[in-house]
Design a protein around this motif. Structure first.
Motif, PDB file in Angstrom:
ATOM      1  N   VAL A  18       0.880  -1.171   0.000  1.00 46.69           N
ATOM      2  CA  VAL A  18       0.000   0.000   0.000  1.00 46.69           C
ATOM      3  C   VAL A  18       0.915   1.218   0.000  1.00 46.69           C
ATOM      4  O   VAL A  18       1.709   1.402   0.920  1.00 46.69           O
ATOM      5  CB  VAL A  18      -0.921   0.036   1.237  1.00 46.69           C
ATOM      6  N   ASN A  19       0.830   2.017  -1.065  1.00 45.63           N
ATOM      7  CA  ASN A  19       1.605   3.248  -1.115  1.00 45.63           C
ATOM      8  C   ASN A  19       0.802   4.313  -1.859  1.00 45.63           C
ATOM      9  O   ASN A  19      -0.366   4.097  -2.159  1.00 45.63           O
ATOM     10  CB  ASN A  19       2.994   3.014  -1.741  1.00 45.63           C
ATOM     11  N   GLU A  20       1.432   5.448  -2.158  1.00 44.51           N
ATOM     12  CA  GLU A  20       0.690   6.556  -2.775  1.00 44.51           C
ATOM     13  C   GLU A  20       0.354   6.318  -4.243  1.00 44.51           C
ATOM     14  O   GLU A  20      -0.460   7.047  -4.817  1.00 44.51           O
ATOM     15  CB  GLU A  20       1.457   7.877  -2.614  1.00 44.51           C
ATOM     16  N   LYS A  21       0.929   5.298  -4.878  1.00 46.02           N
ATOM     17  CA  LYS A  21       0.687   5.025  -6.297  1.00 46.02           C
ATOM     18  C   LYS A  21      -0.283   3.868  -6.538  1.00 46.02           C
ATOM     19  O   LYS A  21      -1.048   3.890  -7.483  1.00 46.02           O
ATOM     20  CB  LYS A  21       2.007   4.721  -7.018  1.00 46.02           C
ATOM     21  N   PHE A  22      -0.223   2.836  -5.702  1.00 43.46           N
ATOM     22  CA  PHE A  22      -1.057   1.652  -5.917  1.00 43.46           C
ATOM     23  C   PHE A  22      -1.122   0.810  -4.645  1.00 43.46           C
ATOM     24  O   PHE A  22      -0.371   1.029  -3.699  1.00 43.46           O
ATOM     25  CB  PHE A  22      -0.525   0.794  -7.074  1.00 43.46           C
ATOM     26  N   LYS A  23      -2.053  -0.156  -4.667  1.00 41.50           N
ATOM     27  CA  LYS A  23      -2.091  -1.166  -3.617  1.00 41.50           C
ATOM     28  C   LYS A  23      -2.255  -2.525  -4.281  1.00 41.50           C
ATOM     29  O   LYS A  23      -2.919  -2.649  -5.311  1.00 41.50           O
ATOM     30  CB  LYS A  23      -3.171  -0.897  -2.579  1.00 41.50           C
TER      31      LYS A  23
END
Length: 99
Positions: A18-23
């Motif tokens: 889970v990060n700011e670009k995708f999960k």
């Protein structure tokens, strides 16, 4: 960074990244189970690690995905995923699109 061995996951659902670009999520679905109709404000992919799943879209597109199949799609279209047999899948969902 951590290496994740998917074969050692013993839960039915696990967030792998889970990060700011995708999960990216791991799912294990029993026969006849899965994800009911839903959508996301972005794009997604599904990869079948084992088993067979059906993915149906509100726009009438339907796919039978088998082990090794990979499908990128517009997740803004309402869709569902149902396992025909016990199945393991990876789902990656992009960050929400700007409105």
């Amino acid at each position: 960074m951590n290496v994740i061995n998917i074969n050692k996951i013993d839960t039915n659902r696990e967030f792998l990244v889970v990060n700011e670009k995708f999960k990216t999520l791991f799912f294990k679905f029993e026969e006849g189970k899965g994800l009911p109709n839903h959508s996301h404000n972005g794009f997604a992919t599904i990869q079948v690690l084992s088993g067979i799943v059906d993915i149906e879209f509100e726009n009438g597109e339907n796919f039978e995905l088998k082990e090794g199949d990979f499908l990128p799609f517009d997740a803004r279209i309402m869709h569902n995923v149902i396992a025909r047999v016990c199945s393991k899948v990876l789902v990656t969902i992009s960050q929400p699109l700007a409105k």
